[in-house]
Motif scaffolding. Structure first.
Motif, mmCIF file in Angstrom:
data_model
loop_
_atom_site.group_PDB
_atom_site.id
_atom_site.type_symbol
_atom_site.label_atom_id
_atom_site.label_comp_id
_atom_site.label_asym_id
_atom_site.label_seq_id
_atom_site.Cartn_x
_atom_site.Cartn_y
_atom_site.Cartn_z
ATOM 1 N N SER A 1 20.501 1.220 12.288
ATOM 2 C CA SER A 1 19.148 1.778 12.205
ATOM 3 C C SER A 1 18.281 1.235 13.327
ATOM 4 C CB SER A 1 18.514 1.424 10.856
ATOM 5 O OG SER A 1 18.143 0.056 10.830
ATOM 6 N N LYS A 2 17.050 1.712 13.378
ATOM 7 C CA LYS A 2 16.126 1.189 14.378
ATOM 8 C C LYS A 2 15.566 -0.184 13.994
ATOM 9 C CE LYS A 2 12.047 3.878 12.938
ATOM 10 N NZ LYS A 2 11.032 4.803 13.451
ATOM 11 N N LEU B 1 3.183 -4.299 8.777
ATOM 12 C CA LEU B 1 4.303 -3.454 8.418
ATOM 13 C C LEU B 1 5.544 -4.327 8.303
ATOM 14 C CD1 LEU B 1 4.812 -0.387 8.020
ATOM 15 C CD2 LEU B 1 5.645 -0.338 10.368
ATOM 16 N N TYR B 2 6.173 -4.277 7.123
ATOM 17 C CA TYR B 2 7.448 -4.948 6.907
ATOM 18 C C TYR B 2 8.540 -3.912 7.146
ATOM 19 C CZ TYR B 2 11.545 -6.621 4.453
ATOM 20 O OH TYR B 2 12.836 -6.965 4.131
ATOM 21 N N THR B 3 9.525 -4.242 7.981
ATOM 22 C CA THR B 3 10.607 -3.310 8.288
ATOM 23 C C THR B 3 11.953 -3.989 8.067
ATOM 24 O OG1 THR B 3 10.481 -3.956 10.631
ATOM 25 C CG2 THR B 3 9.275 -1.984 9.966
ATOM 26 N N ASN B 4 12.916 -3.174 7.628
ATOM 27 C CA ASN B 4 14.268 -3.667 7.399
ATOM 28 C C ASN B 4 15.200 -2.472 7.382
ATOM 29 O OD1 ASN B 4 16.293 -5.518 6.929
ATOM 30 N ND2 ASN B 4 15.924 -5.651 4.738
ATOM 31 N N GLY B 5 16.434 -2.661 7.873
ATOM 32 C CA GLY B 5 17.352 -1.534 7.887
ATOM 33 C C GLY B 5 18.797 -1.930 8.070
ATOM 34 N N GLY B 6 19.641 -0.911 8.105
ATOM 35 C CA GLY B 6 21.074 -1.097 8.281
ATOM 36 C C GLY B 6 21.436 -1.436 9.719
ATOM 37 N N ALA B 7 22.699 -1.732 9.920
ATOM 38 C CA ALA B 7 23.201 -2.187 11.218
ATOM 39 C C ALA B 7 23.049 -1.146 12.322
ATOM 40 C CB ALA B 7 24.657 -2.598 11.087
ATOM 41 N N LEU C 1 0.813 -1.210 0.000
ATOM 42 C CA LEU C 1 0.000 0.000 0.000
ATOM 43 C C LEU C 1 0.850 1.265 0.000
ATOM 44 C CD1 LEU C 1 -2.713 -1.013 2.625
ATOM 45 C CD2 LEU C 1 -2.832 -1.183 0.130
ATOM 46 N N HIS C 2 1.931 1.255 0.776
ATOM 47 C CA HIS C 2 2.778 2.447 0.869
ATOM 48 C C HIS C 2 4.139 2.045 1.415
ATOM 49 C CE1 HIS C 2 3.408 6.782 1.037
ATOM 50 N NE2 HIS C 2 3.982 6.613 2.221
ATOM 51 N N LYS C 3 5.179 2.722 0.927
ATOM 52 C CA LYS C 3 6.534 2.437 1.379
ATOM 53 C C LYS C 3 7.204 3.738 1.794
ATOM 54 C CE LYS C 3 10.586 -0.130 -0.103
ATOM 55 N NZ LYS C 3 11.099 -0.989 -1.164
ATOM 56 N N TYR C 4 7.889 3.709 2.951
ATOM 57 C CA TYR C 4 8.631 4.856 3.449
ATOM 58 C C TYR C 4 10.090 4.445 3.585
ATOM 59 C CZ TYR C 4 10.537 8.338 6.619
ATOM 60 O OH TYR C 4 11.320 9.306 7.181
ATOM 61 N N THR C 5 10.985 5.252 3.039
ATOM 62 C CA THR C 5 12.409 4.974 3.100
ATOM 63 C C THR C 5 13.118 6.131 3.785
ATOM 64 O OG1 THR C 5 12.259 3.762 1.022
ATOM 65 C CG2 THR C 5 14.445 4.405 1.721
ATOM 66 N N TYR C 6 14.010 5.799 4.719
ATOM 67 C CA TYR C 6 14.812 6.795 5.405
ATOM 68 C C TYR C 6 16.277 6.540 5.058
ATOM 69 C CZ TYR C 6 17.337 9.261 9.037
ATOM 70 O OH TYR C 6 18.205 10.085 9.694
ATOM 71 N N GLY D 1 22.046 1.247 1.464
ATOM 72 C CA GLY D 1 23.358 0.857 1.951
ATOM 73 C C GLY D 1 23.854 1.652 3.143
ATOM 74 N N SER D 2 23.142 2.709 3.513
ATOM 75 C CA SER D 2 23.533 3.523 4.659
ATOM 76 C C SER D 2 23.298 2.724 5.940
ATOM 77 C CB SER D 2 22.707 4.804 4.691
ATOM 78 O OG SER D 2 22.961 5.540 5.858
ATOM 79 N N PRO D 3 24.260 2.689 6.869
ATOM 80 C CA PRO D 3 24.083 1.889 8.080
ATOM 81 C C PRO D 3 22.926 2.342 8.963
ATOM 82 C CG PRO D 3 26.215 3.046 8.117
ATOM 83 C CD PRO D 3 25.560 3.340 6.815
ATOM 84 N N ASP D 4 22.528 3.618 8.865
ATOM 85 C CA ASP D 4 21.392 4.076 9.677
ATOM 86 C C ASP D 4 20.102 4.181 8.864
ATOM 87 O OD1 ASP D 4 22.203 6.279 8.196
ATOM 88 O OD2 ASP D 4 21.815 7.708 9.789
ATOM 89 N N GLY D 5 20.132 3.796 7.614
ATOM 90 C CA GLY D 5 18.943 3.834 6.765
ATOM 91 C C GLY D 5 18.015 2.661 7.029
ATOM 92 N N TYR D 6 16.735 2.866 6.705
ATOM 93 C CA TYR D 6 15.753 1.791 6.875
ATOM 94 C C TYR D 6 14.559 2.018 5.954
ATOM 95 C CZ TYR D 6 13.246 5.130 9.846
ATOM 96 O OH TYR D 6 12.592 6.241 10.335
#
Length: 77
Positions: free
Chosen positions: A54-55, A46-52, A18-23, A27-32
């Motif tokens: 990130s939250k 909600l599917y979540t995934n991020g760098g080492a 439905l919607h995707k939010y990227t921060y 490849g950024s370690p704090d990105g998600y």
């Protein structure tokens, strides 16, 4: 990704995005990323995934009720 929560299956392969939010940048370690999906049964997750750093340091699926879904969409519009 697929996860079973309370005997319900939540699967990013079969649900509708439905919607995707990227921060941050890829490849950024704090990105998600946070991706809101709806199952064929009308359930939201909600599917979540991020760098080492990130939250979301590992991919995960969290179910969402209608009110949390609405609040998430309002925050990420």
């Amino acid at each position: 990704m697929k996860k079973i929560i309370c005997k319900k299956t939540y699967d990013t392969e079969t649900a509708t995005l439905l919607h995707k939010y990227t921060y941050g940048e890829f490849g950024s370690p704090d990105g998600y990323e946070e991706s809101l999906y709806q199952t064929e049964d009308g359930l939201f997750f909600l599917y979540t995934n991020g760098g080492a750093q990130s939250k979301y340091t590992k991919e995960d699926i969290t179910r969402m009720g209608a009110e949390k879904k609405k609040a998430w969409l309002n925050a990420h519009a």
